[in-house]
Motif scaffolding. Structure first.
Motif, short mmCIF file in Angstrom:
data_model
loop_
_atom_site.label_atom_id
_atom_site.label_comp_id
_atom_site.label_asym_id
_atom_site.label_seq_id
_atom_site.Cartn_x
_atom_site.Cartn_y
_atom_site.Cartn_z
N ALA A 122 -50.25 13.22 28.46
CA ALA A 122 -51.33 12.40 27.88
C ALA A 122 -51.32 12.48 26.36
CB ALA A 122 -52.67 12.84 28.44
N VAL A 123 -51.13 13.68 25.81
CA VAL A 123 -51.07 13.82 24.35
C VAL A 123 -49.85 13.08 23.82
CG1 VAL A 123 -50.78 15.43 22.44
CG2 VAL A 123 -52.31 16.01 24.32
N ASN A 124 -48.73 13.26 24.48
CA ASN A 124 -47.49 12.62 24.04
C ASN A 124 -47.61 11.09 24.02
OD1 ASN A 124 -44.61 13.04 23.32
ND2 ASN A 124 -44.25 11.85 25.17
N ALA A 125 -48.38 10.55 24.96
CA ALA A 125 -48.56 9.10 25.04
C ALA A 125 -49.73 8.60 24.21
CB ALA A 125 -48.74 8.68 26.50
N GLY A 126 -50.53 9.51 23.66
CA GLY A 126 -51.63 9.10 22.80
C GLY A 126 -52.89 8.67 23.51
N HIS A 127 -53.12 9.16 24.73
CA HIS A 127 -54.30 8.75 25.51
C HIS A 127 -55.44 9.75 25.29
CE1 HIS A 127 -51.81 5.73 27.26
NE2 HIS A 127 -51.09 6.58 27.98
N VAL A 128 -56.23 9.51 24.24
CA VAL A 128 -57.27 10.46 23.85
C VAL A 128 -58.33 10.62 24.93
CG1 VAL A 128 -59.04 10.99 22.13
CG2 VAL A 128 -56.89 9.96 21.41
N ASP A 129 -58.72 9.51 25.57
CA ASP A 129 -59.76 9.60 26.60
C ASP A 129 -59.31 10.48 27.76
OD1 ASP A 129 -57.82 7.70 27.22
OD2 ASP A 129 -59.21 6.32 28.21
N VAL A 130 -58.06 10.37 28.13
CA VAL A 130 -57.53 11.21 29.22
C VAL A 130 -57.47 12.67 28.78
CG1 VAL A 130 -55.50 11.68 30.65
CG2 VAL A 130 -56.23 9.32 30.26
N VAL A 131 -57.09 12.89 27.55
CA VAL A 131 -57.03 14.26 27.02
C VAL A 131 -58.42 14.90 27.07
CG1 VAL A 131 -56.66 15.63 24.93
CG2 VAL A 131 -54.98 13.92 25.63
N ARG A 132 -59.45 14.15 26.72
CA ARG A 132 -60.82 14.69 26.79
C ARG A 132 -61.17 15.12 28.22
NH1 ARG A 132 -62.18 10.20 23.25
NH2 ARG A 132 -62.69 10.97 21.17
N LEU A 133 -60.82 14.29 29.18
CA LEU A 133 -61.10 14.60 30.58
C LEU A 133 -60.39 15.89 31.00
CD1 LEU A 133 -60.75 11.10 32.30
CD2 LEU A 133 -62.84 12.45 32.12
N LEU A 134 -59.14 16.01 30.63
CA LEU A 134 -58.34 17.17 31.04
C LEU A 134 -58.85 18.45 30.38
CD1 LEU A 134 -54.87 15.43 30.86
CD2 LEU A 134 -55.97 16.26 32.95
N LEU A 135 -59.20 18.36 29.11
CA LEU A 135 -59.72 19.55 28.42
C LEU A 135 -61.06 19.97 29.02
CD1 LEU A 135 -58.81 18.56 24.77
CD2 LEU A 135 -57.77 20.41 26.09
N ALA A 136 -61.90 19.00 29.34
CA ALA A 136 -63.18 19.31 29.96
C ALA A 136 -63.00 19.96 31.33
CB ALA A 136 -64.02 18.03 30.09
#
Length: 203
Positions: A43-57
């Motif tokens: 997700a980080v590599n592809a630039g999907h910030v919204d997905v990154v937020r979900l995963l971190l949460a």
């Protein structure tokens, strides 16, 4: 396709709804897929910030090794991209700005020397969050790397933000300026900025 593969595919594709469903169904945020990549990595590599937020949460580790050969971290991946929001999200989750990964890369230096001109917005964010502008990566600062790679605008900007005008940086600028008339023109403003900073420090 097993759950980690489904999660990583959805994360890489930026399908936040699918990622949320899988996490709600019990998918582990950091579970590697069949080729040992995690959802956060992709997700980080592809630039999907919204997905990154979900995963971190959901508990994904912002400091876990990433990349095909485990040579990176989420911060290093984000520093290579022009979007500072990813950096902000990772920092808020506890990611480090220090040297990291097996190669001991420094996010600030990576951001300053990625892309054609570096990523100034990302560099601003890192500095505002307390990154050391003179941090050394493999013996060189961000300023020195910028000069080495021809990113003269970034070099001037770093000097304006207080980067140390080292003798090595001055030597690099003079050396590059002597390579051709075009380089002389390109590096002239940097040399002027370097000498101005040295005068300030001497005064």
């Amino acid at each position: 396709m097993d759950i980690p593969d489904r999660l990583t595919r959805a994360a890489e594709n930026g399908d936040a709804a699918a990622v949320a469903r899988l996490l709600d169904a019990g998918a582990e945020a950091d579970a590697p897929n069949s080729v040992r990549r995690t959802a956060l990595d992709l997700a980080v590599n592809a630039g999907h910030v919204d997905v990154v937020r979900l995963l971190l949460a959901a508990g994904a580790d912002p400091c876990r090794r990433t990349g095909e050969y485990r040579e990176l971290t989420p911060m290093l991946q984000a520093a290579m991209r022009p979007d500072p929001e990813m950096i902000r999200v990772l920092l808020d989750a506890g990611a480090s700005m220090d040297a990291q990964g097996p190669m001991e890369w420094v996010p600030l230096v990576v951001a300053a020397t990625s892309g054609d001109r570096g990523h100034p917005q990302t560099v601003v964010l890192l500095l505002d969050r307390g990154a050391d502008i003179d941090a050394v990566m493999k013996g060189r600062t961000a300023l020195e790397y910028a000069l080495t790679t021809g990113r003269t605008l970034m070099a001037r900007w770093l000097l304006g933000r207080g980067a140390a005008p080292t003798e090595y940086a001055l030597g690099l600028a003079h050396s590059r300026a002597r390579q051709s008339p075009e380089d002389a023109k390109k590096y002239a403003p940097v040399l002027g900025a370097l000498h101005a900073r040295l005068s300030e420090l001497d005064g």
